[in-house]
Write a protein that holds these residues in place. Structure first.
Motif, PDB file in Angstrom:
ATOM      1  N   THR A   2       0.887  -1.138  -0.213  1.00 51.11           N
ATOM      2  CA  THR A   2       0.078  -0.112  -0.001  1.00 51.11           C
ATOM      3  C   THR A   2       0.814   1.326   0.252  1.00 51.11           C
ATOM      4  O   THR A   2       1.796   1.270   0.510  1.00 51.11           O
ATOM      5  CB  THR A   2      -0.947   0.008   1.279  1.00 51.11           C
ATOM      6  OG1 THR A   2      -1.844   1.099   1.280  1.00 51.11           O
ATOM      7  CG2 THR A   2      -0.115  -0.114   2.589  1.00 51.11           C
ATOM      8  N   LEU A  97      -3.534  -2.101   5.425  1.00 51.80           N
ATOM      9  CA  LEU A  97      -4.121  -0.639   5.598  1.00 51.80           C
ATOM     10  C   LEU A  97      -4.216   0.060   7.081  1.00 51.80           C
ATOM     11  O   LEU A  97      -4.276   1.414   6.901  1.00 51.80           O
ATOM     12  CB  LEU A  97      -5.491  -0.436   4.923  1.00 51.80           C
ATOM     13  CG  LEU A  97      -5.622  -1.190   3.545  1.00 51.80           C
ATOM     14  CD1 LEU A  97      -7.399  -0.872   3.035  1.00 51.80           C
ATOM     15  CD2 LEU A  97      -4.973  -0.086   2.513  1.00 51.80           C
ATOM     16  N   TRP A 115      -7.970   9.480   0.493  1.00 52.53           N
ATOM     17  CA  TRP A 115      -7.470   8.407   0.694  1.00 52.53           C
ATOM     18  C   TRP A 115      -8.342   7.082   0.303  1.00 52.53           C
ATOM     19  O   TRP A 115      -7.792   6.207   0.036  1.00 52.53           O
ATOM     20  CB  TRP A 115      -6.815   8.310   2.235  1.00 52.53           C
ATOM     21  CG  TRP A 115      -6.184   6.830   2.483  1.00 52.53           C
ATOM     22  CD1 TRP A 115      -4.824   6.756   2.591  1.00 52.53           C
ATOM     23  CD2 TRP A 115      -6.634   5.838   2.984  1.00 52.53           C
ATOM     24  NE1 TRP A 115      -4.468   5.460   2.902  1.00 52.53           N
ATOM     25  CE2 TRP A 115      -5.506   4.930   3.360  1.00 52.53           C
ATOM     26  CE3 TRP A 115      -7.949   5.348   3.153  1.00 52.53           C
ATOM     27  CZ2 TRP A 115      -5.828   3.571   3.647  1.00 52.53           C
ATOM     28  CZ3 TRP A 115      -8.101   3.947   3.548  1.00 52.53           C
ATOM     29  CH2 TRP A 115      -7.014   3.216   3.908  1.00 52.53           C
ATOM     30  N   HIS A 119      -7.364   4.292  -2.507  1.00 55.22           N
ATOM     31  CA  HIS A 119      -7.009   2.704  -1.763  1.00 55.22           C
ATOM     32  C   HIS A 119      -8.331   1.844  -1.827  1.00 55.22           C
ATOM     33  O   HIS A 119      -7.894   0.663  -2.005  1.00 55.22           O
ATOM     34  CB  HIS A 119      -6.443   2.799  -0.677  1.00 55.22           C
ATOM     35  CG  HIS A 119      -5.323   3.670  -0.305  1.00 55.22           C
ATOM     36  ND1 HIS A 119      -5.205   4.975  -0.090  1.00 55.22           N
ATOM     37  CD2 HIS A 119      -4.033   2.930  -0.229  1.00 55.22           C
ATOM     38  CE1 HIS A 119      -3.803   5.134  -0.183  1.00 55.22           C
ATOM     39  NE2 HIS A 119      -3.132   4.049  -0.158  1.00 55.22           N
ATOM     40  N   PRO A 383     -10.021  -3.290  -0.512  1.00 58.70           N
ATOM     41  CA  PRO A 383      -8.811  -2.546  -1.000  1.00 58.70           C
ATOM     42  C   PRO A 383      -8.537  -2.965  -2.554  1.00 58.70           C
ATOM     43  O   PRO A 383      -8.697  -3.941  -2.752  1.00 58.70           O
ATOM     44  CB  PRO A 383      -7.710  -3.235   0.111  1.00 58.70           C
ATOM     45  CG  PRO A 383      -8.381  -3.645   1.036  1.00 58.70           C
ATOM     46  CD  PRO A 383      -9.763  -4.139   0.596  1.00 58.70           C
TER      47      PRO A 383
END
Length: 389
Positions: A2, A97, A115, A119, A383
């Motif tokens: 990530t 995450l 964000w 993501h 995700p």
């Protein structure tokens, strides 16, 4: 891997640049008047969508962020605390995450939305026939007076799991509610397993249905303290709704808890019959409440504390524990568009688009929860690039 969380000043610059460049060119996306407004920090997404995800109890269909209703209405900061709780026992795909989730507590709203869009991929939750409409109910943590020792008023027990009592934990289902409460030999076997005594059998049933509660406990020496009666075990019988039992017999028209309470007060001679219509019986364990734990609800099935108005119970075959979910519901009780976390389950919470919304603790939360039964749509946030759960 990530992406790392951006320093605040840099992320503000990036977000500002994205917003400044967010006017679409002709042909890129539908005209703005046909697309719901996105929160500050997000831009219309045009990247190719991933394939659908099949779950045992549902189907997840990838969608654009603009499909999620009411994004700009929610204060997503409030959801971060529930998400941080899930990060103490996260699903593998979401664990990577969690460092960002902890740091997002210092971010502003635009940064959080940026964000999330960077993501996470939203998926509409459907059943396998393609139906995306379901039902929302709500639950809460009751708060009742209790005593450590019985007396003529406080004479209705809450039991700890009767480990060692014949058949418990080995024969499933074990004894029904009626058998537990009416058999002298069973009552004798359960003696010594009481953790508290209440003054009303309906309150005991409420605790059994909600799965936990706070008790204002009076000790034998007269001292009072607050403790939590937390879920420990059941007799493995199915849950049967006492409200449905009353409706089927034409005894009430209003099967919300206020309606049920009014019926019990008017018909005390039939209360026991109503209670025994639900064969499921719950056993508890006592937990101390300190300054930290008293700010949160009981632990849900994920093993993390529930957060008022940000935690939901789901069917695990549809949505795994720890998954962030966009919830949208409209109805006579309350309109909701918000980010929540799947952190609990319940024996009556079955189906692809089915959720039980944790309202919090106390009488006000209980009043709202008891009247909540309304339409529901769900979108999971998964995700990007992560394997299907």
């Amino acid at each position: 891997m990530t992406a790392s969380f951006f320093p605040r000043a840099l992320l503000l610059l990036i977000v500002g640049s994205l917003i400044a460049c967010s006017t679409p060119r002709k042909g890129d996306i539908p005209m703005a008047d046909k697309v719901p407004p996105l929160p500050t920090g997000m831009v219309p997404d045009t990247a190719p969508l991933p394939p659908p995800i099949a779950r045992p109890g549902s189907r997840w269909v990838p969608v654009r962020w603009a499909e999620l209703p009411g994004l700009a209405e929610d204060d997503v900061h409030q959801a971060l605390q529930a998400w941080q709780h899930s990060c103490t026992a996260p699903p593998a795909a979401l664990a990577r995450l969690c460092p960002d989730i902890r740091r997002l507590g210092l971010a502003n709203t635009a940064q959080i939305w940026h964000w999330l869009q960077t993501h996470m991929q939203p998926y509409r939750v459907e059943d396998h026939s393609g139906n995306s409409n379901g039902m929302l109910t709500a639950y809460y943590e009751p708060f009742f007076n209790a005593q450590r020792q019985p007396d003529p008023v406080f004479r209705y027990p809450l039991y700890a799991a009767p480990v060692g009592v014949e058949g418990f934990g080995k024969r499933k289902p074990w004894l029904s509610r009626q058998q537990i409460e009416s058999s002298p030999s069973v009552q004798a076997a359960l003696a010594g397993h009481e953790i508290a005594w209440l003054d009303d059998p309906v309150k005991v049933l409420v605790l059994h249905i909600q799965g936990s509660g706070r008790l204002n406990m009076t000790e034998p020496d007269g001292r009072q303290r607050q403790v939590r009666a937390a879920f420990a075990a059941t007799n493995d019988h199915p849950y049967r709704s006492v409200g449905k039992w009353l409706l089927e017999r034409g005894l009430v028209r209003d099967a919300t808890w206020p309606g049920i309470t009014a019926w019990t007060q008017a018909n005390p001679s039939r209360v026991q019959e109503m209670l025994w219509s639900n064969p499921r019986y719950v056993f508890f364990r006592e937990e101390a409440l300190d300054e930290v734990s008293s700010n949160f609800g009981p632990k849900g099935a994920q093993g993390v504390p529930l957060t008022a108005e940000r935690s939901i119970a789901v069917d695990r075959r549809s949505i795994p524990y720890g998954t962030p979910v966009w919830l949208s519901s409209s109805g006579p009780t309350q309109a909701l568009n918000r980010l929540v976390l799947a952190q609990d389950t319940g024996s009556a919470i079955v189906g692809a688009v089915r959720a039980d919304y944790f309202m919090g603790s106390g009488e006000i939360a209980g009043d709202i929860a008891g009247r909540t039964k309304q339409d529901l749509r769900l979108w999971v946030l998964w995700p990007k690039g992560a394997p299907a759960p």
